[in-house]
Write a protein that holds these residues in place. Sequence first.
Motif, PDB file in Angstrom:
ATOM      1  N   TYR A 298      -1.595   5.783  -2.250  1.00  0.00           N
ATOM      2  CA  TYR A 298      -1.019   6.213  -0.975  1.00  0.00           C
ATOM      3  C   TYR A 298      -0.333   7.569  -1.114  1.00  0.00           C
ATOM      4  O   TYR A 298      -0.531   8.485  -0.300  1.00  0.00           O
ATOM      5  CB  TYR A 298      -0.034   5.156  -0.485  1.00  0.00           C
ATOM      6  N   ASN A 299       0.476   7.715  -2.139  1.00  0.00           N
ATOM      7  CA  ASN A 299       1.192   8.974  -2.342  1.00  0.00           C
ATOM      8  C   ASN A 299       0.241  10.125  -2.635  1.00  0.00           C
ATOM      9  O   ASN A 299       0.472  11.257  -2.201  1.00  0.00           O
ATOM     10  CB  ASN A 299       2.207   8.813  -3.483  1.00  0.00           C
TER      11      ASN A 299
ATOM     12  N   GLU B 265       4.454   9.169   8.917  1.00  0.00           N
ATOM     13  CA  GLU B 265       3.017   8.958   9.045  1.00  0.00           C
ATOM     14  C   GLU B 265       2.476   9.318  10.426  1.00  0.00           C
ATOM     15  O   GLU B 265       1.267   9.194  10.652  1.00  0.00           O
ATOM     16  CB  GLU B 265       2.678   7.473   8.787  1.00  0.00           C
TER      17      GLU B 265
ATOM     18  N   PHE C  67       0.827  -1.204   0.000  1.00  0.00           N
ATOM     19  CA  PHE C  67       0.000   0.000   0.000  1.00  0.00           C
ATOM     20  C   PHE C  67       0.865   1.259   0.000  1.00  0.00           C
ATOM     21  O   PHE C  67       0.591   2.204  -0.745  1.00  0.00           O
ATOM     22  CB  PHE C  67      -0.927  -0.007   1.214  1.00  0.00           C
ATOM     23  N   ARG C  68       1.904   1.275   0.793  1.00  0.00           N
ATOM     24  CA  ARG C  68       2.764   2.455   0.863  1.00  0.00           C
ATOM     25  C   ARG C  68       3.536   2.714  -0.429  1.00  0.00           C
ATOM     26  O   ARG C  68       4.013   3.821  -0.668  1.00  0.00           O
ATOM     27  CB  ARG C  68       3.741   2.299   2.036  1.00  0.00           C
TER      28      ARG C  68
END
Length: 473
Positions: free
Chosen positions: A318-319, A448, A312-313
């Motif tokens: 995500y971005n 995060e 996901f990252r």
Amino acid sequence: MLFDQFGLLIVDVFSLLVLIKETEMDQGFLVMLSNLLHLQNHLDPSSSVFSSDATSLSSSSTSSVSSLLTSSSAAPLLFFTIASVLSFVAASRPSSSSSPTSSSRSPSRSRSSSPSDHSLSAFRALSTELIWSMDPPVRDAQWRSSYGLSYPVFTTVVDKLKPYIAQCNLSLPPDYAVAMVLSRLSHGLSAKTLAKRHSLDPYLVSKITNMVTRLLSTKLYPEFIKIPAGRRRLHETTQAFEELTSLPNLCGAIDSTPVKLRRLPTDVSDPSSYHCRYGYPAIQLQVVADHKKIFWDVCVKAPGSVDDATHFRDSVLYNKLMSGDVVWDKVVNVRGHPVRPYIVGDWCFPLLSFLLTPFSGTGRGTPAQNTFNAALMKARLASVEAVGLLKGRWRILQDLNVGLHHAPQTIVACCVLHNLCQIAREPEPELFKEPEENGSLPRVLESERSFYYYGENLRQTLADDLQQRLSSR
């Protein structure tokens, strides 16, 4: 010299007959080729055995043979002989016991058809002018059996891909090319199996599969897989999820699944990196689905051993969410907190302001936390069932038998086709079931932390508000 040419011609004709017998050429193809050869003789005066005047055209076979023997070129003799052989073979080939159109009219015959009917031959049988006289339910049922979708959806795919296929200078008509690829995707056939069944070249099958899946995953992706940022679609999605879960401003559910690879290339540097948590080689697929089980984001970027949080990252979504590139045109107020649209996932994903995950999965939380978890899992079922439908409808994803380099585009192409089927409200197949996921909670990255703390506060606020509203009813 002439007799040497004639002797070589006899050998060529004998070879042609052997080829026809071994390959079992289609009767329509033989007639077409024969007609083309006769047409060439008629249009090319320099090589035609027929004179241009009417008297010569109607002369006896003896004069025709005589003109052949007096010709200074072997080309007329070659064209005439091949055309005659093909015409004879096409005319004398025995017809099948039942015509394609008659079999396509009978639902019971369709249900008992063999798997070999589920590809180009089935398309050739069904795609005649008589298809319009068939009842739409019968026609569409046969189309779904062969290609995974109904006839109207099939024509939509063909119409949208036709301009791009035309640019590829493909020797096969667009509808045949799409039919062949859909047959392979829906039945999970390998290129060799499909080629062997229908006397095709495996290289051609692979080439056309790669072309069509590339077009689906690039040209049609922006049209059928997109974030619901517009006011109308976003409002419809959040309202539907709120009716289902009582959670406000929820716009999607995220999930990740391994797509099994039949085999890995021998030149892969680290084969163990592709082995997923279930023990087989795979590629990770991440999707975000709405309440209709329609994907609005798809990511295929990691081998099977990569965990959900890391995948996901590394995604574009995500971005975009971290940088604020996605502008959500809706904000609601919950107990003094501005709540922007968010997605939900299981505890394998990181808790962030735009991605809410359950409280402890042990069920030992407060009543409010347990109520929130139950509501979140209802929403998450949308993505779980969407993945089950995806693999149930496009069975090639149960055991992907394409090259590793083409695997991502094949997976994304199936996601595009899934959305087309869901938008058209195609009947849903049986869900493909996968084992329950089990993974550890992901650690919070330094970049995060602010998103994590805001998400933690937001999650508790929504849980308390939900508990109060439900208890007051």
